[in-house]
Design a protein around this motif. Sequence first.
Motif, PDB file in Angstrom:
ATOM      1  N   GLU A  90       4.026   5.124  -9.640  1.00  0.00           N
ATOM      2  CA  GLU A  90       3.344   5.676 -10.815  1.00  0.00           C
ATOM      3  C   GLU A  90       3.162   4.646 -11.935  1.00  0.00           C
ATOM      4  O   GLU A  90       2.224   4.732 -12.713  1.00  0.00           O
ATOM      5  CB  GLU A  90       4.133   6.875 -11.397  1.00  0.00           C
ATOM      6  CG  GLU A  90       4.154   8.111 -10.525  1.00  0.00           C
ATOM      7  CD  GLU A  90       5.121   7.955  -9.347  1.00  0.00           C
ATOM      8  OE1 GLU A  90       4.763   8.389  -8.239  1.00  0.00           O
ATOM      9  OE2 GLU A  90       6.203   7.349  -9.533  1.00  0.00           O
ATOM     10  N   LYS A  91       4.109   3.708 -12.034  1.00  0.00           N
ATOM     11  CA  LYS A  91       4.060   2.780 -13.173  1.00  0.00           C
ATOM     12  C   LYS A  91       4.227   1.328 -12.725  1.00  0.00           C
ATOM     13  O   LYS A  91       4.729   1.056 -11.629  1.00  0.00           O
ATOM     14  CB  LYS A  91       5.184   3.140 -14.171  1.00  0.00           C
ATOM     15  CG  LYS A  91       4.870   4.370 -15.003  1.00  0.00           C
ATOM     16  CD  LYS A  91       5.793   4.425 -16.211  1.00  0.00           C
ATOM     17  CE  LYS A  91       5.396   5.524 -17.157  1.00  0.00           C
ATOM     18  NZ  LYS A  91       6.239   5.524 -18.370  1.00  0.00           N
ATOM     19  N   SER A  92       3.822   0.422 -13.634  1.00  0.00           N
ATOM     20  CA  SER A  92       3.965  -1.030 -13.391  1.00  0.00           C
ATOM     21  C   SER A  92       4.610  -1.656 -14.622  1.00  0.00           C
ATOM     22  O   SER A  92       4.759  -1.001 -15.653  1.00  0.00           O
ATOM     23  CB  SER A  92       2.574  -1.647 -13.171  1.00  0.00           C
ATOM     24  OG  SER A  92       1.840  -0.906 -12.216  1.00  0.00           O
ATOM     25  N   TYR A  93       4.974  -2.944 -14.474  1.00  0.00           N
ATOM     26  CA  TYR A  93       5.380  -3.722 -15.647  1.00  0.00           C
ATOM     27  C   TYR A  93       4.188  -4.548 -16.126  1.00  0.00           C
ATOM     28  O   TYR A  93       3.296  -4.888 -15.337  1.00  0.00           O
ATOM     29  CB  TYR A  93       6.519  -4.682 -15.288  1.00  0.00           C
ATOM     30  CG  TYR A  93       7.862  -4.057 -15.033  1.00  0.00           C
ATOM     31  CD1 TYR A  93       8.458  -4.142 -13.777  1.00  0.00           C
ATOM     32  CD2 TYR A  93       8.552  -3.391 -16.050  1.00  0.00           C
ATOM     33  CE1 TYR A  93       9.708  -3.584 -13.535  1.00  0.00           C
ATOM     34  CE2 TYR A  93       9.811  -2.840 -15.810  1.00  0.00           C
ATOM     35  CZ  TYR A  93      10.378  -2.934 -14.566  1.00  0.00           C
ATOM     36  OH  TYR A  93      11.616  -2.373 -14.333  1.00  0.00           O
ATOM     37  N   ASN A  94       4.185  -4.864 -17.425  1.00  0.00           N
ATOM     38  CA  ASN A  94       3.226  -5.821 -17.979  1.00  0.00           C
ATOM     39  C   ASN A  94       4.008  -7.117 -18.135  1.00  0.00           C
ATOM     40  O   ASN A  94       4.809  -7.263 -19.056  1.00  0.00           O
ATOM     41  CB  ASN A  94       2.699  -5.304 -19.326  1.00  0.00           C
ATOM     42  CG  ASN A  94       1.684  -6.233 -19.961  1.00  0.00           C
ATOM     43  OD1 ASN A  94       1.390  -7.301 -19.430  1.00  0.00           O
ATOM     44  ND2 ASN A  94       1.150  -5.816 -21.097  1.00  0.00           N
ATOM     45  N   THR A  95       3.802  -8.048 -17.177  1.00  0.00           N
ATOM     46  CA  THR A  95       4.732  -9.169 -17.026  1.00  0.00           C
ATOM     47  C   THR A  95       4.083 -10.527 -17.262  1.00  0.00           C
ATOM     48  O   THR A  95       3.036 -10.835 -16.691  1.00  0.00           O
ATOM     49  CB  THR A  95       5.338  -9.142 -15.608  1.00  0.00           C
ATOM     50  OG1 THR A  95       5.961  -7.872 -15.396  1.00  0.00           O
ATOM     51  CG2 THR A  95       6.374 -10.243 -15.442  1.00  0.00           C
ATOM     52  N   SER A  96       4.726 -11.307 -18.110  1.00  0.00           N
ATOM     53  CA  SER A  96       4.278 -12.665 -18.419  1.00  0.00           C
ATOM     54  C   SER A  96       5.129 -13.649 -17.618  1.00  0.00           C
ATOM     55  O   SER A  96       6.354 -13.490 -17.549  1.00  0.00           O
ATOM     56  CB  SER A  96       4.461 -12.930 -19.926  1.00  0.00           C
ATOM     57  OG  SER A  96       3.890 -14.164 -20.284  1.00  0.00           O
ATOM     58  N   ILE A  97       4.483 -14.638 -17.005  1.00  0.00           N
ATOM     59  CA  ILE A  97       5.255 -15.614 -16.232  1.00  0.00           C
ATOM     60  C   ILE A  97       4.866 -17.037 -16.629  1.00  0.00           C
ATOM     61  O   ILE A  97       3.763 -17.274 -17.120  1.00  0.00           O
ATOM     62  CB  ILE A  97       5.083 -15.446 -14.702  1.00  0.00           C
ATOM     63  CG1 ILE A  97       3.632 -15.628 -14.290  1.00  0.00           C
ATOM     64  CG2 ILE A  97       5.638 -14.123 -14.218  1.00  0.00           C
ATOM     65  CD1 ILE A  97       3.452 -15.691 -12.766  1.00  0.00           C
ATOM     66  N   ILE A  98       5.802 -17.936 -16.438  1.00  0.00           N
ATOM     67  CA  ILE A  98       5.537 -19.372 -16.612  1.00  0.00           C
ATOM     68  C   ILE A  98       5.846 -20.067 -15.296  1.00  0.00           C
ATOM     69  O   ILE A  98       6.941 -19.882 -14.727  1.00  0.00           O
ATOM     70  CB  ILE A  98       6.396 -19.980 -17.749  1.00  0.00           C
ATOM     71  CG1 ILE A  98       6.005 -19.345 -19.092  1.00  0.00           C
ATOM     72  CG2 ILE A  98       6.197 -21.507 -17.807  1.00  0.00           C
ATOM     73  CD1 ILE A  98       6.854 -19.796 -20.264  1.00  0.00           C
ATOM     74  N   VAL A  99       4.859 -20.814 -14.796  1.00  0.00           N
ATOM     75  CA  VAL A  99       5.004 -21.543 -13.539  1.00  0.00           C
ATOM     76  C   VAL A  99       5.148 -23.031 -13.868  1.00  0.00           C
ATOM     77  O   VAL A  99       4.407 -23.568 -14.701  1.00  0.00           O
ATOM     78  CB  VAL A  99       3.784 -21.317 -12.629  1.00  0.00           C
ATOM     79  CG1 VAL A  99       3.957 -22.032 -11.292  1.00  0.00           C
ATOM     80  CG2 VAL A  99       3.568 -19.816 -12.391  1.00  0.00           C
ATOM     81  N   SER A 100       6.123 -23.680 -13.232  1.00  0.00           N
ATOM     82  CA  SER A 100       6.403 -25.100 -13.528  1.00  0.00           C
ATOM     83  C   SER A 100       5.548 -25.995 -12.626  1.00  0.00           C
ATOM     84  O   SER A 100       4.945 -25.526 -11.656  1.00  0.00           O
ATOM     85  CB  SER A 100       7.894 -25.377 -13.287  1.00  0.00           C
ATOM     86  OG  SER A 100       8.187 -25.156 -11.923  1.00  0.00           O
TER      87      SER A 100
END
Length: 268
Positions: A90-100
């Motif tokens: 039903e739901k998701s996260y609003n997710t920020s990521i940093i890739v090296s």
Amino acid sequence: MKVAVIQMNTKSDKEENLRKAEGFIRQAADNGAELISLPEYFNYMGEESGKIENAEQIPDGRTTSFLSGLAKEYGIFIHAGSIIEKYSNEKSYNTSIIVSPDGKIVGNYRKIHLFDIEINGVSSYMESNSIEGGDSAEIVELPFGKAGMAICYDLRFPELFRKYALEGCNVFFLPAAFTQYTGMLHWETLLRARAIENQCYVIAAGQIGSHLPGKVCYGNSMIIDPWGTVVAKAPEKESIIYAELEGERVQSARESIPCLTHRKPQYY
Ligand SMILES: NC(=O)CCC(=O)C(=O)O
């Protein structure tokens, strides 16, 4: 450290959004950017119902694999302002990521404060209908120094950024899809306030333009230095802006006006 901020008008076709983002990332990397920042919801902005089907596992989903490949190819950091991360049916996260530069995820922040607002006769949003809030702040060690991660509506909660500053951060990430109405009123003032009161850089990649009928984002992506000076600001279109993050600017602000060390929290 040379930073690029990409301003996008993301729509509901994920593959088209990724193709567009790739073009901007390659252009910014070719121009010497060592860190590239994308806006909130950079790979999908569309109907609420589409969020679930466009939600991804992190890592190893379509978008994180795409970003890891580009980060490795160019040897750069890529900050994905946010993507929709699987949480439940039903739901998701609003997710920020940093890739090296070696393609690994070194930062993973789930938006804490969800944008549930009603401005009479103007606009209403209920992000919590489809998004589950995160429950932890995230600091990432970059070559320039420690970076505090946040997303859009988080901007309105100064406590988060003061925590980051007191834990040694000298740069904040503020990817956003700020509404046009509130953007005109508050966006730059709040960004500059967070920079000034914490004497940190603010990297603010925004969505611009319409992505659904009646839903228009304010754009005005910008990079602000620790003195509160807007050192780069995007035009009214999809674009890339650049700035050099300089440690001396952080140092000069904090040596000139040592407000972080002058605090007297024991009195209030
Ligand atoms: N995506 C968001 O969190 C929007 C926040 C916003 O527009 C605001 O005024 O706050």
